[in-house]
Design a protein around this motif. Sequence first.
Motif, mmCIF file in Angstrom:
data_model
loop_
_atom_site.group_PDB
_atom_site.id
_atom_site.type_symbol
_atom_site.label_atom_id
_atom_site.label_comp_id
_atom_site.label_asym_id
_atom_site.label_seq_id
_atom_site.Cartn_x
_atom_site.Cartn_y
_atom_site.Cartn_z
ATOM 1 N N MET A 3 0.831 -1.182 0.000
ATOM 2 C CA MET A 3 0.000 0.000 0.000
ATOM 3 C C MET A 3 0.874 1.244 0.000
ATOM 4 O O MET A 3 1.397 1.662 1.026
ATOM 5 C CB MET A 3 -0.962 -0.023 1.190
ATOM 6 C CG MET A 3 -1.957 -1.159 1.073
ATOM 7 S SD MET A 3 -3.237 -1.135 2.319
ATOM 8 C CE MET A 3 -2.285 -1.626 3.747
ATOM 9 N N HIS A 4 1.029 1.824 -1.156
ATOM 10 C CA HIS A 4 1.824 3.013 -1.459
ATOM 11 C C HIS A 4 3.315 2.678 -1.427
ATOM 12 O O HIS A 4 3.909 2.513 -2.466
ATOM 13 C CB HIS A 4 1.484 4.154 -0.503
ATOM 14 C CG HIS A 4 1.946 5.471 -1.032
ATOM 15 N ND1 HIS A 4 1.453 5.997 -2.195
ATOM 16 C CD2 HIS A 4 2.876 6.346 -0.577
ATOM 17 C CE1 HIS A 4 2.040 7.152 -2.435
ATOM 18 N NE2 HIS A 4 2.907 7.383 -1.476
ATOM 19 N N SER A 64 -10.161 -5.588 2.209
ATOM 20 C CA SER A 64 -9.133 -5.477 1.175
ATOM 21 C C SER A 64 -9.607 -6.003 -0.164
ATOM 22 O O SER A 64 -9.178 -5.530 -1.215
ATOM 23 C CB SER A 64 -7.877 -6.244 1.605
ATOM 24 O OG SER A 64 -7.371 -5.741 2.800
ATOM 25 N N ILE A 67 -11.520 -3.131 -2.311
ATOM 26 C CA ILE A 67 -11.047 -1.772 -2.511
ATOM 27 C C ILE A 67 -10.926 -1.381 -3.984
ATOM 28 O O ILE A 67 -10.765 -0.211 -4.291
ATOM 29 C CB ILE A 67 -9.695 -1.529 -1.813
ATOM 30 C CG1 ILE A 67 -8.593 -2.393 -2.429
ATOM 31 C CG2 ILE A 67 -9.789 -1.747 -0.337
ATOM 32 C CD1 ILE A 67 -7.229 -2.098 -1.860
ATOM 33 N N LEU A 92 -4.570 2.978 -2.072
ATOM 34 C CA LEU A 92 -4.871 1.590 -1.752
ATOM 35 C C LEU A 92 -5.306 0.821 -2.986
ATOM 36 O O LEU A 92 -4.882 -0.306 -3.229
ATOM 37 C CB LEU A 92 -5.968 1.523 -0.690
ATOM 38 C CG LEU A 92 -5.622 1.979 0.724
ATOM 39 C CD1 LEU A 92 -6.861 1.913 1.605
ATOM 40 C CD2 LEU A 92 -4.519 1.134 1.313
ATOM 41 N N TYR A 96 -3.100 -2.253 -4.391
ATOM 42 C CA TYR A 96 -3.686 -3.586 -4.246
ATOM 43 C C TYR A 96 -3.753 -4.287 -5.602
ATOM 44 O O TYR A 96 -3.543 -5.492 -5.703
ATOM 45 C CB TYR A 96 -5.086 -3.482 -3.643
ATOM 46 C CG TYR A 96 -5.661 -4.807 -3.217
ATOM 47 C CD1 TYR A 96 -5.265 -5.404 -2.022
ATOM 48 C CD2 TYR A 96 -6.597 -5.469 -4.000
ATOM 49 C CE1 TYR A 96 -5.785 -6.624 -1.621
ATOM 50 C CE2 TYR A 96 -7.126 -6.691 -3.607
ATOM 51 C CZ TYR A 96 -6.712 -7.263 -2.414
ATOM 52 O OH TYR A 96 -7.229 -8.475 -2.031
ATOM 53 N N SER A 143 -8.033 -5.750 6.179
ATOM 54 C CA SER A 143 -6.804 -5.124 6.643
ATOM 55 C C SER A 143 -7.141 -4.209 7.808
ATOM 56 O O SER A 143 -8.088 -3.416 7.731
ATOM 57 C CB SER A 143 -6.149 -4.304 5.529
ATOM 58 O OG SER A 143 -5.525 -5.140 4.582
#
Length: 246
Positions: A3-4, A64, A67, A92, A96, A143
């Motif tokens: 995530m990032h 999760s 998303i 996100l 993902y 998550s």
Amino acid sequence: MDMHILLKGENQAANFVGLQAVNLCSREELIGQLSEIADSGRLQVALRTLTDYVGASHYLLARSDLIQEAGLDFIVSSDWPFDLVKDLATSLTSSYARTTELEKCMQLFQPNFALLPDNADVPDGASRQYCFLTLNVGRSRLSLMFLFDDGFILSPERLRDVGLLASYLASSLRCGAARAERDFELTERELECLFWIAEGKTSDEIAMILGISRNTINNYITSVMRKTATKTRSEAIAFAVRNNLV
């Protein structure tokens, strides 16, 4: 989940040095508190208790596996500032989508760290880094993300405790259950296509076996991957095996 920016190795270990944690309850006290809370069904109170146990300042529990959809429907519960959640959502979603099914499985219950987007407005005194734990509840993947004070020490043992207990709570409180049933309910045709994919058949071969067109088969397969939040046929097969669908 990448995530990032996912920090590993020495960078991740650095998150466990800093300010000393004080006045945190014991594991036994935590379990006693959660036992009372679980009977009441108060998810927000349970998440706040877990957040306090690990020494974080804010929590966010998300589905999760949802998303990639539009909007913020993947949020189960959160006390993060709303604008910060909006800023995080795009990051996100893109990250993902880049994560393979194997990587998602490997991240279960493992504390991971990522950076908030550069434009994110974090609460005063909070670190721009956040911690997340991934857990499965039935066919749903969730998550649990924590914001923490800049320089605060996070205990890996307490984070693992929280991951296991969060999974138990999410299961007992049926977090996102109704949504999960809709999202992962595959039709008989979709299950048939999934079975033949797992057998190594191509779309043309499946079309001949089932007596329908190749385009229709591809539409079924696309629907399967959308419902299971997978990007390739191989990932769809892995998902099916893990969830006893084939």
